[in-house]
Scaffold this motif. Structure first.
Motif, mmCIF file in Angstrom:
data_model
loop_
_atom_site.group_PDB
_atom_site.id
_atom_site.type_symbol
_atom_site.label_atom_id
_atom_site.label_comp_id
_atom_site.label_asym_id
_atom_site.label_seq_id
_atom_site.Cartn_x
_atom_site.Cartn_y
_atom_site.Cartn_z
ATOM 1 N N ARG A 180 0.818 -1.218 0.000
ATOM 2 C CA ARG A 180 0.000 0.000 0.000
ATOM 3 C C ARG A 180 0.849 1.263 0.000
ATOM 4 O O ARG A 180 0.473 2.275 -0.599
ATOM 5 C CB ARG A 180 -0.927 0.002 1.214
ATOM 6 N N ASP A 181 1.986 1.200 0.680
ATOM 7 C CA ASP A 181 2.864 2.365 0.726
ATOM 8 C C ASP A 181 3.460 2.687 -0.633
ATOM 9 O O ASP A 181 3.991 3.779 -0.836
ATOM 10 C CB ASP A 181 3.993 2.143 1.749
ATOM 11 N N CYS A 182 3.411 1.734 -1.538
ATOM 12 C CA CYS A 182 3.947 1.940 -2.891
ATOM 13 C C CYS A 182 2.847 2.257 -3.890
ATOM 14 O O CYS A 182 3.099 2.322 -5.094
ATOM 15 C CB CYS A 182 4.714 0.702 -3.346
ATOM 16 N N ASN A 183 1.629 2.444 -3.391
ATOM 17 C CA ASN A 183 0.491 2.682 -4.292
ATOM 18 C C ASN A 183 -0.297 3.921 -3.859
ATOM 19 O O ASN A 183 -1.502 4.018 -4.088
ATOM 20 C CB ASN A 183 -0.430 1.450 -4.299
ATOM 21 N N LYS A 184 0.405 4.857 -3.250
ATOM 22 C CA LYS A 184 -0.268 6.004 -2.635
ATOM 23 C C LYS A 184 -0.917 6.936 -3.648
ATOM 24 O O LYS A 184 -1.958 7.532 -3.373
ATOM 25 C CB LYS A 184 0.723 6.777 -1.770
ATOM 26 N N ALA A 185 -0.303 7.100 -4.809
ATOM 27 C CA ALA A 185 -0.865 8.013 -5.807
ATOM 28 C C ALA A 185 -2.226 7.504 -6.291
ATOM 29 O O ALA A 185 -3.197 8.260 -6.354
ATOM 30 C CB ALA A 185 0.093 8.183 -6.973
ATOM 31 N N ALA A 186 -2.288 6.206 -6.623
ATOM 32 C CA ALA A 186 -3.554 5.634 -7.087
ATOM 33 C C ALA A 186 -4.604 5.685 -5.981
ATOM 34 O O ALA A 186 -5.785 5.962 -6.237
ATOM 35 C CB ALA A 186 -3.341 4.188 -7.545
ATOM 36 N N HIS A 187 -4.188 5.450 -4.742
ATOM 37 C CA HIS A 187 -5.133 5.501 -3.622
ATOM 38 C C HIS A 187 -5.670 6.914 -3.425
ATOM 39 O O HIS A 187 -6.866 7.107 -3.178
ATOM 40 C CB HIS A 187 -4.464 5.016 -2.340
ATOM 41 N N ALA A 188 -4.784 7.899 -3.529
ATOM 42 C CA ALA A 188 -5.209 9.287 -3.369
ATOM 43 C C ALA A 188 -6.227 9.670 -4.438
ATOM 44 O O ALA A 188 -7.196 10.392 -4.167
ATOM 45 C CB ALA A 188 -3.993 10.214 -3.440
ATOM 46 N N LEU A 189 -6.040 9.182 -5.646
ATOM 47 C CA LEU A 189 -6.991 9.450 -6.724
ATOM 48 C C LEU A 189 -8.354 8.837 -6.422
ATOM 49 O O LEU A 189 -9.396 9.466 -6.620
ATOM 50 C CB LEU A 189 -6.450 8.895 -8.044
ATOM 51 N N SER A 190 -8.345 7.584 -5.942
ATOM 52 C CA SER A 190 -9.606 6.892 -5.660
ATOM 53 C C SER A 190 -10.353 7.536 -4.494
ATOM 54 O O SER A 190 -11.588 7.582 -4.496
ATOM 55 C CB SER A 190 -9.349 5.410 -5.358
ATOM 56 N N LYS A 191 -9.620 8.028 -3.532
ATOM 57 C CA LYS A 191 -10.247 8.667 -2.374
ATOM 58 C C LYS A 191 -10.768 10.051 -2.726
ATOM 59 O O LYS A 191 -11.843 10.465 -2.271
ATOM 60 C CB LYS A 191 -9.235 8.764 -1.226
ATOM 61 N N ASP A 192 -10.008 10.774 -3.530
ATOM 62 C CA ASP A 192 -10.389 12.135 -3.908
ATOM 63 C C ASP A 192 -11.703 12.173 -4.678
ATOM 64 O O ASP A 192 -12.511 13.084 -4.499
ATOM 65 C CB ASP A 192 -9.275 12.757 -4.763
ATOM 66 N N VAL A 193 -11.943 11.173 -5.513
ATOM 67 C CA VAL A 193 -13.106 11.197 -6.392
ATOM 68 C C VAL A 193 -14.412 10.862 -5.670
ATOM 69 O O VAL A 193 -15.496 11.048 -6.232
ATOM 70 C CB VAL A 193 -12.896 10.232 -7.582
ATOM 71 N N LEU A 194 -14.345 10.383 -4.437
ATOM 72 C CA LEU A 194 -15.564 10.064 -3.703
ATOM 73 C C LEU A 194 -16.436 11.302 -3.485
ATOM 74 O O LEU A 194 -17.641 11.187 -3.281
ATOM 75 C CB LEU A 194 -15.227 9.418 -2.348
ATOM 76 N N GLY A 195 -15.810 12.480 -3.519
ATOM 77 C CA GLY A 195 -16.577 13.716 -3.350
ATOM 78 C C GLY A 195 -16.979 14.349 -4.670
ATOM 79 O O GLY A 195 -17.447 15.482 -4.715
ATOM 80 N N VAL A 196 -16.788 13.608 -5.771
ATOM 81 C CA VAL A 196 -17.069 14.142 -7.108
ATOM 82 C C VAL A 196 -18.037 13.215 -7.825
ATOM 83 O O VAL A 196 -18.106 12.024 -7.536
ATOM 84 C CB VAL A 196 -15.759 14.268 -7.929
ATOM 85 N N ILE A 197 -18.786 13.748 -8.754
ATOM 86 C CA ILE A 197 -19.736 12.946 -9.519
ATOM 87 C C ILE A 197 -19.112 12.489 -10.836
ATOM 88 O O ILE A 197 -18.427 13.263 -11.501
ATOM 89 C CB ILE A 197 -21.021 13.764 -9.806
ATOM 90 N N ASP A 198 -19.346 11.214 -11.183
ATOM 91 C CA ASP A 198 -18.998 10.672 -12.493
ATOM 92 C C ASP A 198 -17.502 10.457 -12.695
ATOM 93 O O ASP A 198 -16.819 9.956 -11.811
ATOM 94 C CB ASP A 198 -19.572 11.553 -13.590
ATOM 95 N N VAL A 199 -16.966 10.877 -13.864
ATOM 96 C CA VAL A 199 -15.619 10.515 -14.300
ATOM 97 C C VAL A 199 -14.758 11.763 -14.504
ATOM 98 O O VAL A 199 -15.222 12.771 -15.024
ATOM 99 C CB VAL A 199 -15.663 9.732 -15.626
ATOM 100 N N MET A 200 -13.475 11.643 -14.085
ATOM 101 C CA MET A 200 -12.525 12.722 -14.312
ATOM 102 C C MET A 200 -11.252 12.135 -14.903
ATOM 103 O O MET A 200 -10.655 11.222 -14.325
ATOM 104 C CB MET A 200 -12.213 13.461 -13.004
ATOM 105 N N ILE A 201 -10.833 12.653 -16.053
ATOM 106 C CA ILE A 201 -9.634 12.179 -16.749
ATOM 107 C C ILE A 201 -8.677 13.348 -16.963
ATOM 108 O O ILE A 201 -9.092 14.424 -17.392
ATOM 109 C CB ILE A 201 -9.994 11.553 -18.117
#
Length: 220
Positions: A180-201
């Motif tokens: 998990r410590d080596c996957n922080k960027a992907a985790h931050a992206l997944s957590k950040d989007v919980l407050g957003v609707i739909d898809v962001m690219i």
């Protein structure tokens, strides 16, 4: 008398590339530790300093030339039955090529969320027209099922089947488990989007939520 730059140049000539990367990252961490202690009164044990430096280096380990790295992760909002999907693509020089963030209504099962995230990540990669990939995630059970081509008739097996089918369309692929410590960027992206609707690219840039992770390695 030799100056500091001369000494460092001789040292780098003696070291392997990996050793230079480790030395550079650790030096930056030591300087940051000094500033944190002087200005914030925060103390970091030297052992932890080395541990975090090596983990960060592993997270952004470069892929072979011509091969891209795709990291994915999922976050679950059990209260609102939502799943956040995060994926980041980097080239063989470590530069961020694209990021994906998706917010979906889904039964908040962690395994189901991770499989959905892996599926959306590889589909995203395919849609960009890329053909060679190293896929990395911290969900060990999901990684093992993909590696073993393990498919069944459950909803979990359906996701795995689609993942394998998508990967089979690439010229070259592999799936690896990382901590998990080596996957922080992907985790931050997944957590950040919980407050957003739909898809962001984001293409050839990266969102604010992962600036600290990307900037840290760019200092190496």
């Amino acid at each position: 008398m030799k100056g500091f730059e001369d000494i460092m140049e001789e040292l780098f000539d003696m070291l392997e590339t990996k050793e230079v990367e480790e030395f550079s990252l650790l030096s930056q961490k030591i300087w940051t530790r000094r500033n944190d202690f002087v200005f914030k009164g925060a103390f970091t044990h030297p052992n932890m300093l080395m541990h975090h430096s090596l983990l960060l280096l592993q997270e952004f380990q470069q892929a072979p030339q011509g091969v891209y790295k795709l990291n994915w992760d999922a976050s679950v909002d059990k209260l609102h039955c939502k799943v956040g999907v995060g994926a980041i693509i980097r080239d063989w020089e470590g530069s961020v090529i694209a990021t994906l963030r998706i917010n979906r209504d889904l039964y908040p099962d962690p395994l189901l969320a991770e499989e959905l995230a892996a599926l959306r990540a590889v589909i995203f990669y395919k849609d960009l027209g890329l053909k060679k990939v190293i896929v990395e995630g911290d969900a060990l059970q999901v990684v093992k099922r993909i590696q073993k081509l393990e498919v069944d008739d459950t909803c979990f097996g359906m996701f795995i089947s689609e993942i394998i089918e998508t990967l089979a369309s690439f010229d070259q692929w592999s799936v690896n488990h990382i901590g998990r410590d080596c996957n922080k960027a992907a985790h931050a992206l997944s957590k950040d989007v919980l407050g957003v609707i739909d898809v962001m690219i984001d293409l050839e840039k990266f969102p604010q939520c992962i600036h600290s992770f990307v900037k840290a390695i760019n200092k190496v």
